[in-house]
Design a protein around this motif. Structure first.
Motif, PDB file in Angstrom:
ATOM      1  N   UNK A 153       0.818  -1.211   0.000  1.00  0.00           N
ATOM      2  CA  UNK A 153       0.000   0.000   0.000  1.00  0.00           C
ATOM      3  C   UNK A 153       0.852   1.262   0.000  1.00  0.00           C
ATOM      4  N   UNK A 154       1.916   1.282   0.777  1.00  0.00           N
ATOM      5  CA  UNK A 154       2.733   2.487   0.897  1.00  0.00           C
ATOM      6  C   UNK A 154       3.515   2.854  -0.344  1.00  0.00           C
ATOM      7  N   UNK A 155       3.650   1.927  -1.296  1.00  0.00           N
ATOM      8  CA  UNK A 155       4.415   2.227  -2.500  1.00  0.00           C
ATOM      9  C   UNK A 155       3.786   3.348  -3.323  1.00  0.00           C
ATOM     10  N   UNK A 156       2.498   3.540  -3.200  1.00  0.00           N
ATOM     11  CA  UNK A 156       1.832   4.581  -3.965  1.00  0.00           C
ATOM     12  C   UNK A 156       2.140   5.985  -3.445  1.00  0.00           C
ATOM     13  N   UNK A 157       2.721   6.068  -2.258  1.00  0.00           N
ATOM     14  CA  UNK A 157       2.954   7.373  -1.646  1.00  0.00           C
ATOM     15  C   UNK A 157       4.433   7.696  -1.446  1.00  0.00           C
ATOM     16  N   UNK A 158       5.317   6.757  -1.742  1.00  0.00           N
ATOM     17  CA  UNK A 158       6.742   6.971  -1.464  1.00  0.00           C
ATOM     18  C   UNK A 158       7.296   8.116  -2.298  1.00  0.00           C
ATOM     19  N   UNK A 159       7.032   8.103  -3.604  1.00  0.00           N
ATOM     20  CA  UNK A 159       7.582   9.132  -4.493  1.00  0.00           C
ATOM     21  C   UNK A 159       7.052  10.506  -4.114  1.00  0.00           C
ATOM     22  N   UNK A 160       5.752  10.602  -3.875  1.00  0.00           N
ATOM     23  CA  UNK A 160       5.160  11.884  -3.486  1.00  0.00           C
ATOM     24  C   UNK A 160       5.740  12.384  -2.165  1.00  0.00           C
ATOM     25  N   UNK A 161       6.010  11.465  -1.250  1.00  0.00           N
ATOM     26  CA  UNK A 161       6.570  11.857   0.044  1.00  0.00           C
ATOM     27  C   UNK A 161       7.948  12.480  -0.115  1.00  0.00           C
ATOM     28  N   UNK A 162       8.798  11.849  -0.909  1.00  0.00           N
ATOM     29  CA  UNK A 162      10.130  12.402  -1.127  1.00  0.00           C
ATOM     30  C   UNK A 162      10.056  13.750  -1.845  1.00  0.00           C
ATOM     31  N   UNK A 163       9.139  13.876  -2.789  1.00  0.00           N
ATOM     32  CA  UNK A 163       9.010  15.145  -3.498  1.00  0.00           C
ATOM     33  C   UNK A 163       8.566  16.249  -2.551  1.00  0.00           C
ATOM     34  N   UNK A 164       7.671  15.939  -1.615  1.00  0.00           N
ATOM     35  CA  UNK A 164       7.211  16.939  -0.653  1.00  0.00           C
ATOM     36  C   UNK A 164       8.372  17.418   0.217  1.00  0.00           C
ATOM     37  N   UNK A 165       9.186  16.483   0.692  1.00  0.00           N
ATOM     38  CA  UNK A 165      10.304  16.851   1.563  1.00  0.00           C
ATOM     39  C   UNK A 165      11.335  17.682   0.806  1.00  0.00           C
ATOM     40  N   UNK A 166      11.644  17.281  -0.425  1.00  0.00           N
ATOM     41  CA  UNK A 166      12.670  17.986  -1.198  1.00  0.00           C
ATOM     42  C   UNK A 166      12.194  19.380  -1.591  1.00  0.00           C
ATOM     43  N   UNK A 167      10.958  19.484  -2.042  1.00  0.00           N
ATOM     44  CA  UNK A 167      10.441  20.781  -2.474  1.00  0.00           C
ATOM     45  C   UNK A 167      10.263  21.719  -1.281  1.00  0.00           C
ATOM     46  N   UNK A 168       9.758  21.227  -0.178  1.00  0.00           N
ATOM     47  CA  UNK A 168       9.517  22.082   0.983  1.00  0.00           C
ATOM     48  C   UNK A 168      10.783  22.509   1.686  1.00  0.00           C
ATOM     49  N   UNK A 169      11.820  21.686   1.626  1.00  0.00           N
ATOM     50  CA  UNK A 169      13.043  21.988   2.354  1.00  0.00           C
ATOM     51  C   UNK A 169      13.238  20.994   3.486  1.00  0.00           C
ATOM     52  N   UNK A 170      14.368  20.346   3.500  1.00  0.00           N
ATOM     53  CA  UNK A 170      14.616  19.304   4.503  1.00  0.00           C
ATOM     54  C   UNK A 170      14.623  19.912   5.903  1.00  0.00           C
ATOM     55  N   UNK A 171      13.840  19.315   6.795  1.00  0.00           N
ATOM     56  CA  UNK A 171      13.795  19.780   8.176  1.00  0.00           C
ATOM     57  C   UNK A 171      12.841  20.927   8.434  1.00  0.00           C
ATOM     58  N   UNK A 172      12.027  21.305   7.480  1.00  0.00           N
ATOM     59  CA  UNK A 172      11.100  22.427   7.630  1.00  0.00           C
ATOM     60  C   UNK A 172       9.663  21.920   7.627  1.00  0.00           C
ATOM     61  N   UNK A 173       8.983  22.069   8.762  1.00  0.00           N
ATOM     62  CA  UNK A 173       7.596  21.624   8.865  1.00  0.00           C
ATOM     63  C   UNK A 173       6.685  22.443   7.967  1.00  0.00           C
ATOM     64  N   UNK A 174       6.852  23.768   7.986  1.00  0.00           N
ATOM     65  CA  UNK A 174       6.034  24.628   7.138  1.00  0.00           C
ATOM     66  C   UNK A 174       6.262  24.322   5.662  1.00  0.00           C
ATOM     67  N   UNK A 175       7.505  24.057   5.289  1.00  0.00           N
ATOM     68  CA  UNK A 175       7.802  23.728   3.906  1.00  0.00           C
ATOM     69  C   UNK A 175       7.113  22.448   3.470  1.00  0.00           C
TER      70      UNK A 175
END
Length: 223
Positions: A129-151
């Motif tokens: 089930x989690x495979x459908x969200x792995x790519x989106x999760x990494x994209x969210x972290x990279x685009x927002x900024x590593x370590x930034x909750x608001x990002x």
């Protein structure tokens, strides 16, 4: 003994097909029944908002506020932020970095468990089930900024809205008088192709801002 077990399993599989082996060794998805109070929904004009999705939104907001309060208003939250910014200096001033690592891992695991409960309300769950969200999760972290909750919040909202707007063909309706652009947007007006366009836009964005929307600031970043 290993060879006998392998031969026995093969005989069972050939004799009884999947009736015997699949319940034990197959990847079986399971449906999760939501509580009764999550049934139904709220009609808003021509829209219908299911209670399950409203509950997931409320649960997400609650987790974000709780995490923000913990990181910004508690002593251990301060320690986590200190170790994230400068691990060596944090250890020098007496912060137990190993305990901070364990606590951070525990919080992340807990949030992943809460997310798993939320996902189970949307459909059947299984090992993949989690495979459908792995790519989106990494994209969210990279685009927002590593370590930034608001990002992460802004990036998640932006990527989700972009996927919906592109995949639903809404952009094609905005440019009806530009045939080339309209045909291109209609080509990407599917769920899978929308992800491709969003990924291409993210790659282009990272060429301009490689550290994301909210990059880390301080001496350690410039070092």
């Amino acid at each position: 003994s290993t060879a006998i077990a392998a031969v026995g399993g093969r005989v069972l599989a050939q004799t009884y097909a999947l009736a015997v082996t699949q319940p034990w060794f197959g990847a079986q998805n399971k449906d999760v029944t939501a509580p009764r109070w999550l049934g139904g929904g709220i009609p808003v004009g021509s829209l219908f908002l299911p209670n399950t999705r409203l509950f997931i939104i409320a649960l997400t907001v609650f987790c974000i506020l709780g995490l923000y309060f913990f990181l910004q208003r508690t002593r251990w939250g301060l320690r986590i932020r200190a170790v994230t910014q400068n691990r060596a200096m944090s250890a020098c001033v007496g912060i137990p970095t190993q305990k901070v690592d364990a606590l951070t891992f525990a919080i992340g695991s807990g949030l992943a468990g809460v997310a798993g409960v939320a996902v189970s309300l949307l459909g059947s769950v299984g090992p993949n089930t989690g495979q459908n969200y792995i790519v989106d999760t990494f994209m969210v972290v990279v685009v927002g900024g590593v370590g930034k909750l608001l990002g992460s919040i802004v990036a998640a909202l932006g990527i989700g809205i972009a996927n919906f707007v592109i995949g639903s063909g809404t952009l094609a309706l905005i440019f009806p008088n530009v045939p080339i652009l309209t045909d291109t947007l209609n080509f990407f007006a599917t769920t899978s192709m929308a992800k491709v366009m969003v990924f291409a836009l993210i790659v282009a964005f990272l060429q301009v801002r490689p550290r994301g929307l909210f990059p880390e600031k301080g001496r350690m970043v410039d070092a």
